[in-house]
Design a protein around this motif. Structure first.
Motif, PDB file in Angstrom:
ATOM      1  N   GLY A 184     -42.651  12.463 -26.835  1.00  0.00           N
ATOM      2  CA  GLY A 184     -42.322  12.667 -25.429  1.00  0.00           C
ATOM      3  C   GLY A 184     -41.092  13.512 -25.206  1.00  0.00           C
ATOM      4  N   ALA A 185     -40.755  14.379 -26.157  1.00  0.00           N
ATOM      5  CA  ALA A 185     -39.508  15.144 -26.082  1.00  0.00           C
ATOM      6  C   ALA A 185     -39.637  16.350 -25.151  1.00  0.00           C
ATOM      7  CB  ALA A 185     -39.098  15.620 -27.471  1.00  0.00           C
ATOM      8  N   THR A 186     -38.554  16.648 -24.465  1.00  0.00           N
ATOM      9  CA  THR A 186     -38.407  17.891 -23.721  1.00  0.00           C
ATOM     10  C   THR A 186     -37.743  18.895 -24.656  1.00  0.00           C
ATOM     11  OG1 THR A 186     -38.118  16.659 -21.664  1.00  0.00           O
ATOM     12  CG2 THR A 186     -37.424  18.963 -21.657  1.00  0.00           C
ATOM     13  N   ALA A 187     -38.312  20.079 -24.790  1.00  0.00           N
ATOM     14  CA  ALA A 187     -37.798  21.014 -25.807  1.00  0.00           C
ATOM     15  C   ALA A 187     -37.802  22.442 -25.292  1.00  0.00           C
ATOM     16  CB  ALA A 187     -38.637  20.914 -27.083  1.00  0.00           C
ATOM     17  N   VAL A 188     -36.852  23.218 -25.824  1.00  0.00           N
ATOM     18  CA  VAL A 188     -36.775  24.655 -25.568  1.00  0.00           C
ATOM     19  C   VAL A 188     -36.792  25.360 -26.916  1.00  0.00           C
ATOM     20  CG1 VAL A 188     -35.360  26.559 -24.692  1.00  0.00           C
ATOM     21  CG2 VAL A 188     -35.507  24.416 -23.401  1.00  0.00           C
ATOM     22  N   LEU A 189     -37.746  26.257 -27.087  1.00  0.00           N
ATOM     23  CA  LEU A 189     -37.877  27.056 -28.307  1.00  0.00           C
ATOM     24  C   LEU A 189     -37.440  28.476 -28.011  1.00  0.00           C
ATOM     25  CD1 LEU A 189     -39.049  27.740 -31.181  1.00  0.00           C
ATOM     26  CD2 LEU A 189     -41.244  28.120 -30.021  1.00  0.00           C
ATOM     27  N   VAL A 190     -36.436  28.955 -28.718  1.00  0.00           N
ATOM     28  CA  VAL A 190     -35.991  30.338 -28.595  1.00  0.00           C
ATOM     29  C   VAL A 190     -36.678  31.154 -29.684  1.00  0.00           C
ATOM     30  CG1 VAL A 190     -34.015  31.871 -28.934  1.00  0.00           C
ATOM     31  CG2 VAL A 190     -33.782  29.851 -27.502  1.00  0.00           C
ATOM     32  N   THR A 191     -37.344  32.240 -29.284  1.00  0.00           N
ATOM     33  CA  THR A 191     -38.086  33.033 -30.258  1.00  0.00           C
ATOM     34  C   THR A 191     -38.239  34.480 -29.781  1.00  0.00           C
ATOM     35  OG1 THR A 191     -40.165  33.191 -31.497  1.00  0.00           O
ATOM     36  CG2 THR A 191     -40.323  32.397 -29.239  1.00  0.00           C
ATOM     37  N   HIS A 192     -38.436  35.381 -30.733  1.00  0.00           N
ATOM     38  CA  HIS A 192     -38.806  36.758 -30.392  1.00  0.00           C
ATOM     39  C   HIS A 192     -40.256  37.030 -30.769  1.00  0.00           C
ATOM     40  CE1 HIS A 192     -37.789  36.993 -34.684  1.00  0.00           C
ATOM     41  NE2 HIS A 192     -38.668  37.959 -34.720  1.00  0.00           N
ATOM     42  N   ASP A 193     -40.941  35.993 -31.262  1.00  0.00           N
ATOM     43  CA  ASP A 193     -42.311  36.125 -31.755  1.00  0.00           C
ATOM     44  C   ASP A 193     -43.292  35.789 -30.630  1.00  0.00           C
ATOM     45  OD1 ASP A 193     -44.855  35.557 -32.921  1.00  0.00           O
ATOM     46  OD2 ASP A 193     -43.917  35.165 -34.854  1.00  0.00           O
ATOM     47  N   GLN A 194     -43.987  36.817 -30.109  1.00  0.00           N
ATOM     48  CA  GLN A 194     -44.892  36.607 -28.989  1.00  0.00           C
ATOM     49  C   GLN A 194     -46.010  35.644 -29.339  1.00  0.00           C
ATOM     50  OE1 GLN A 194     -43.983  39.558 -30.295  1.00  0.00           O
ATOM     51  NE2 GLN A 194     -43.662  41.110 -28.716  1.00  0.00           N
ATOM     52  N   GLY A 195     -46.589  35.800 -30.536  1.00  0.00           N
ATOM     53  CA  GLY A 195     -47.675  34.923 -30.943  1.00  0.00           C
ATOM     54  C   GLY A 195     -47.246  33.474 -31.016  1.00  0.00           C
ATOM     55  N   GLU A 196     -46.035  33.251 -31.510  1.00  0.00           N
ATOM     56  CA  GLU A 196     -45.501  31.890 -31.594  1.00  0.00           C
ATOM     57  C   GLU A 196     -45.347  31.283 -30.211  1.00  0.00           C
ATOM     58  OE1 GLU A 196     -42.502  30.942 -34.684  1.00  0.00           O
ATOM     59  OE2 GLU A 196     -41.153  30.771 -32.957  1.00  0.00           O
TER      60      GLU A 196
END
Length: 358
Positions: A184-196
């Motif tokens: 049930g976690a709220t998360a922010v993923l920082v990425t430069h990978d569009q597919g990801e």
């Protein structure tokens, strides 16, 4: 679960404005991916959320509590926000279980939480191992377990898969996504990978030059990009000059129906490579092209084509298709509608970023 709201967030480093009035809502219990090219402000945004940087303007609220804003900067250790760095950063002298338990109070360390989160990330029974006995992917799983263990208000993932081999990334990121969802976690993923970003996030936010240029579901960003730049950055794109009139556009690929309300006149149209259909050339084919190159990816292939007028486009075909050989002539038609935007006032070509292969 905690909703995170950023309002008018500004962060400057001397004369450089890294974040320029960012407005953003991270829904509770969801994984939000922040996507953008190098230097767009992704890492600065993460550091401001974590409490590592003070804002120059704006506010950040987590579950209704203002953690940053005018006259207020709650220290990082009081925000109940966990950070998973790029390479895990495990304590090498501690066992897996001790690493995971590091942020827990004494009572929780003797409870079931360590075993629970290790099971969530697929490492049940690994508690007695040392970090050097694990693979890179396993170390990242431990880092995520350590972040989840104290039940934080927010989990921040700073490009956590970038150091891993391509073969490990896809499986690991989906396993981590499922672990976040299960907890049930709220998360922010920082990425430069569009597919990801498109494959694992519930919501995607696109940053450019410190500003949010579009946010929404992965499907909405891919199908309805806000402008030509987003179209080229989020997925493979065929961008063509055209002239619009009465809901259609005359393009090098023929007359195409266009979606949305677009004024008549010069436009730039978007079609995705999978919309292009290739058939053997015939005398009555409206648009023909020469095959220049095949980029085979296993499940699909990108076919580079040169139209009769010299325009270059890319088609995507799937594994059941038998591609025409390089140098062959094929007929090309477009399936579905194109998206269009008014053309830039200058004759300069549309500036779109280079796209990764695959």
């Amino acid at each position: 679960m905690s909703e995170v709201v950023l309002t008018g967030v500004v962060k400057r480093y001397g004369p450089v404005t890294a974040l320029d009035g960012v407005d953003l809502t991270v829904p509770a219990g969801a994984l939000t991916a922040v996507l953008g090219p190098s230097g767009c402000g992704k890492t600065t945004l993460l550091r401001c959320l974590a409490g590592f940087e003070r804002l120059d303007a704006g506010t950040i609220r987590v579950h209704g509590l203002q953690v940053a804003g005018p006259g207020r900067h709650l220290p990082a250790h009081r925000r109940r926000i966990a950070v998973v760095p790029q390479e895990g950063a495990l304590f090498p002298h501690l066992t897996v279980a001790a690493n995971v338990a590091y942020g827990l109070d004494r009572a929780a360390r003797h409870g079931d939480r360590v075993d629970e989160v290790l099971a969530l990330v697929g490492l049940a029974g690994y508690g007695d191992r040392m970090p050097h006995q694990l693979s890179g992917g396993q170390q990242q799983r431990v880092a995520v377990a350590r972040a989840l263990a104290p039940r934080p208000s927010l989990v921040l993932l700073d490009e956590p898969f970038s150091a891993l081999d391509a073969g490990l990334r896809a499986g690991l990121r989906h396993d981590i996504r499922e672990a976040l969802r299960a907890d049930g976690a709220t998360a922010v993923l920082v990425t430069h990978d569009q597919g990801e970003a498109l494959s694992v996030a519930d919501r995607v936010v696109v940053l450019r030059s410190g500003r949010v240029v579009q946010s929404g579901s992965p499907t909405a960003l891919y199908r309805e990009p806000a402008d030509q730049w987003v179209a080229g950055f989020v997925g493979d794109a065929v961008l063509l000059p055209a002239v619009a009139a009465d809901g259609a556009a005359r393009t090098p690929l023929g007359v195409l129906p266009i979606s949305g309300a677009t004024p008549d006149g010069p436009v730039t149209v978007l079609v995705r490579p999978e919309q292009l259909r290739l058939t053997p050339a015939s005398t009555d084919a409206a648009v023909t092209a020469t095959v220049l190159r095949h980029d085979f990816h296993g499940h699909d292939a990108l076919i580079a084509l040169r139209l009769a007028d010299g325009t270059r486009v890319t088609a995507r075909i799937w594994d059941e298709a038998d591609p025409a050989p390089v140098g062959a002539e094929v007929a090309v038609h477009v399936e579905g509608r194109a998206r269009a935007w008014p053309a830039p006032p200058s004759p300069a070509p549309v500036d779109t970023p280079a796209l990764p292969v695959g």
